[in-house]
Design an enzyme around this catalytic site. Structure first.
Site, mmCIF file in Angstrom:
data_model
loop_
_atom_site.group_PDB
_atom_site.id
_atom_site.type_symbol
_atom_site.label_atom_id
_atom_site.label_comp_id
_atom_site.label_asym_id
_atom_site.label_seq_id
_atom_site.Cartn_x
_atom_site.Cartn_y
_atom_site.Cartn_z
ATOM 1 N N ARG A 46 0.376 -1.335 -0.238
ATOM 2 C CA ARG A 46 -0.323 0.138 -0.126
ATOM 3 C C ARG A 46 1.026 1.338 -0.447
ATOM 4 O O ARG A 46 1.976 1.504 0.065
ATOM 5 C CB ARG A 46 -1.060 -0.442 1.287
ATOM 6 C CG ARG A 46 -0.583 -0.542 2.438
ATOM 7 C CD ARG A 46 0.251 -0.171 2.822
ATOM 8 N NE ARG A 46 0.261 1.318 3.286
ATOM 9 C CZ ARG A 46 1.404 2.174 4.010
ATOM 10 N NH1 ARG A 46 2.392 2.156 4.044
ATOM 11 N NH2 ARG A 46 0.971 3.242 3.575
ATOM 12 N N GLY A 47 0.423 2.657 -0.248
ATOM 13 C CA GLY A 47 1.136 3.956 -0.232
ATOM 14 C C GLY A 47 0.903 4.204 -1.423
ATOM 15 O O GLY A 47 1.528 2.982 -2.425
ATOM 16 N N ALA A 48 1.205 5.192 -2.406
ATOM 17 C CA ALA A 48 0.548 5.898 -3.795
ATOM 18 C C ALA A 48 2.433 5.136 -4.219
ATOM 19 O O ALA A 48 1.763 4.708 -5.195
ATOM 20 C CB ALA A 48 -0.087 6.854 -3.468
ATOM 21 N N ARG A 105 -7.158 -0.274 -6.835
ATOM 22 C CA ARG A 105 -7.209 0.656 -5.956
ATOM 23 C C ARG A 105 -7.518 1.935 -6.895
ATOM 24 O O ARG A 105 -6.915 2.732 -7.548
ATOM 25 C CB ARG A 105 -6.899 0.644 -5.132
ATOM 26 C CG ARG A 105 -6.237 -0.310 -3.993
ATOM 27 C CD ARG A 105 -5.516 -0.509 -2.914
ATOM 28 N NE ARG A 105 -6.085 0.486 -2.304
ATOM 29 C CZ ARG A 105 -5.289 1.264 -0.792
ATOM 30 N NH1 ARG A 105 -4.221 1.132 -0.706
ATOM 31 N NH2 ARG A 105 -5.887 2.507 0.257
ATOM 32 N N GLN A 214 -2.198 2.179 9.722
ATOM 33 C CA GLN A 214 -0.585 2.308 9.444
ATOM 34 C C GLN A 214 0.167 3.409 10.314
ATOM 35 O O GLN A 214 1.435 2.982 10.141
ATOM 36 C CB GLN A 214 -0.894 3.052 7.440
ATOM 37 C CG GLN A 214 -1.762 2.385 6.614
ATOM 38 C CD GLN A 214 -3.250 2.804 6.918
ATOM 39 O OE1 GLN A 214 -3.655 3.112 7.931
ATOM 40 N NE2 GLN A 214 -3.622 2.959 5.709
ATOM 41 N N ASP A 255 -1.390 10.833 -2.291
ATOM 42 C CA ASP A 255 -1.984 9.792 -2.881
ATOM 43 C C ASP A 255 -2.663 10.485 -4.317
ATOM 44 O O ASP A 255 -2.383 9.274 -5.182
ATOM 45 C CB ASP A 255 -3.181 9.168 -2.692
ATOM 46 C CG ASP A 255 -2.728 7.550 -1.546
ATOM 47 O OD1 ASP A 255 -2.526 8.323 -0.776
ATOM 48 O OD2 ASP A 255 -3.253 6.395 -2.475
ATOM 49 N N ASN A 265 -5.453 12.356 0.579
ATOM 50 C CA ASN A 265 -4.543 11.819 1.177
ATOM 51 C C ASN A 265 -5.442 11.223 2.291
ATOM 52 O O ASN A 265 -6.785 11.163 2.623
ATOM 53 C CB ASN A 265 -4.087 12.322 2.387
ATOM 54 C CG ASN A 265 -2.643 11.891 2.290
ATOM 55 O OD1 ASN A 265 -1.989 10.784 1.765
ATOM 56 N ND2 ASN A 265 -1.880 11.967 3.630
ATOM 57 N N LYS A 266 -4.810 10.373 2.946
ATOM 58 C CA LYS A 266 -5.875 9.129 4.315
ATOM 59 C C LYS A 266 -6.077 9.894 5.273
ATOM 60 O O LYS A 266 -5.915 11.298 5.278
ATOM 61 C CB LYS A 266 -4.300 8.707 5.583
ATOM 62 C CG LYS A 266 -4.707 7.839 6.435
ATOM 63 C CD LYS A 266 -5.592 6.687 5.336
ATOM 64 C CE LYS A 266 -5.340 5.828 4.404
ATOM 65 N NZ LYS A 266 -5.922 5.199 3.602
HETATM 66 O O1 MRU Z 1 -4.267 3.394 2.416
HETATM 67 P P1 MRU Z 1 -3.024 3.402 1.979
HETATM 68 O O2 MRU Z 1 -2.626 2.977 3.259
HETATM 69 O O3 MRU Z 1 -2.743 2.646 0.816
HETATM 70 O O4 MRU Z 1 -2.966 5.531 2.338
HETATM 71 C C1 MRU Z 1 -1.901 5.498 2.011
HETATM 72 C C2 MRU Z 1 -1.300 7.220 2.053
HETATM 73 O O5 MRU Z 1 -2.328 7.110 2.296
HETATM 74 C C3 MRU Z 1 -0.040 7.541 2.259
HETATM 75 O O6 MRU Z 1 0.023 8.007 2.745
HETATM 76 C C4 MRU Z 1 -0.166 8.192 0.575
HETATM 77 O O7 MRU Z 1 -0.410 6.920 -0.178
HETATM 78 C C5 MRU Z 1 1.330 8.376 0.805
HETATM 79 S S1 MRU Z 1 2.507 7.211 0.864
HETATM 80 C C6 MRU Z 1 4.407 7.800 0.564
#
Ligand code: MRU
Length: 369
Positions: A46-48, A105, A214, A255, A265-266
């Site tokens: 996970r993470g963009a 996603r 996370q 993201d 973002n999250k």
């Molecule tokens: O749902 P996730 O864990 O994929 O969400 C991740 C985030 O929101 C991060 O802040 C974002 O992807 C940036 S990661 C460098």
């Protein structure tokens, strides 16, 4: 250096299973594009930027399947249609792989960005009558380049971001925008990591990041692993700590960033930005430019993923809400550009107004953007 993905010489993509951290360090093996898409959907990775890189390797896995398929067909002498039929089949397979990955996603633009680069590369080779082996070799090379380039960008983001900090700063970060969320090093955590390595005596403050945790599980784990001071707080404690002068800056990842600087973002990022603005705490967003979506004018055009309600009604698989209660589970939110002090990229820090300044700092929209 910690990296959440590695290509195995046996022709598989191995991903650290982020669902099991910090309790277990287990690697999941992806043998096909379907495996890679499933790993993204199920949050193994996970993470963009990390899901973008996985998509890059996922397309290479699809091309590797073309090689197997072509060998079978050659054996069966079923290539009666000749090169043009084979080319068509190759493109159909690669396009199906692209769709499968992009649909896994919806919010992070990096996914589409990397899959698109790979699709274009495949199409180029197909139009030159390249064999399946040629396509696979080129796509694997490209996936490795995307991976390495992401790490390079993160170090640059770290360098530019650290210049915004002062000795001893307490930096609040949300979710996990670290090595685990990228090819390695991290974006928001890259800034903290760079400042720490420059002996600035900074301290990270990680929000737990309900409901998926996370922050509590991943950010604390990777920072502690590198000896970087970190404290964990409940999400709801952030505004109070800012009001008491216990946070000097907020740095988060993203993201997708729209052309006007609105940030997806999250979930909870918007609330942090509001609290930061009310308490005059600078609020920074750290991104590689692969997270910038020049084609989406503002945050209203960004699709926000909704995940299963059980993530909210349960805590670590134990139900905490009464049985009849239904939950809503938005995975991301939009922070409007006017709440953001600066966007830290590999090219430098972009200040508002973002619409004009992106181009001044970055130069020009990325290819395909
Ligand atoms: O749902 P996730 O864990 O994929 O969400 C991740 C985030 O929101 C991060 O802040 C974002 O992807 C940036 S990661 C460098």
């Amino acid at each position: 250096m910690l990296t959440p993905m590695r290509w195995n010489t046996e022709g598989t993509l191995d991903l650290i299973d982020q669902r099991l951290l910090p309790w277990e360090e287990t690697w999941v093996r992806c043998r096909s594009v379907e495996d890679a898409a499933r790993a993204i959907r199920d949050m193994v990775v996970r993470g963009a930027p990390a899901i973008g890189i996985t998509a890059g390797y996922g397309m290479a896995l699809a091309a590797q399947d073309l090689v197997r398929l072509q060998l079978q067909e050659d054996d069966e002498e079923s290539l009666r249609g000749g090169v043009s039929t084979r080319s068509q089949k190759h493109m159909e397979t690669m396009f199906a792989a692209y769709r499968e990955l992009v649909d896994s996603r919806p919010t992070a633009v990096n996914l589409e960005w990397a899959a698109q680069i790979q699709l274009e590369k495949a199409s180029e080779l197909v139009s030159e009558d390249g064999s399946a082996a040629d396509i696979f070799a080129a796509l694997l090379r490209e996936a490795e380049r995307i991976h390495e380039e992401d790490i390079r960008c993160n170090r640059e983001i770290g360098r530019h971001g650290a210049e915004l900090l002062r000795e001893g700063d307490r930096i609040l970060t949300h979710c996990n925008a670290g090595a685990l969320a990228t090819g390695g090093y991290g974006t928001a955590l890259g800034v903290i990591r760079f400042a720490h390595d420059a002996e600035m005596k900074v301290q990270a403050v990680a929000t737990e990041t309900r409901p998926y945790l996370q922050g509590a599980r991943l950010t604390t784990w990777e920072l502690a692993r590198d000896g970087i001071p970190v404290r964990l707080i409940a999400d709801s404690a952030a505004a109070y700590m800012m009001s008491r002068g216990r946070i000097d800056a907020v740095v988060v990842g993203a993201d997708r960033v729209a052309a006007n600087g609105d940030v997806a973002n999250k979930i909870g990022t918007y609330a942090l930005a509001l609290a930061a603005a009310d308490n005059s705490v600078p609020f920074y967003v750290a991104i590689p430019t692969s997270t910038l979506d020049w084609e989406t004018p503002n945050g209203a055009g960004i699709a926000i993923e909704q995940r299963k309600p059980e993530e909210v009604t349960h805590f670590c698989e134990t139900r905490i809400a009464p049985d009849m209660i239904e939950a809503e589970n938005y995975a991301f939110d939009i922070t409007p550009a006017h709440l953001i002090t600066g966007i830290i990229t590999e090219y430098g820090v972009v200040e508002p107004p973002f619409e004009q300044n992106f181009e001044k700092v970055i130069g020009r929209p990325r290819e395909g953007g």
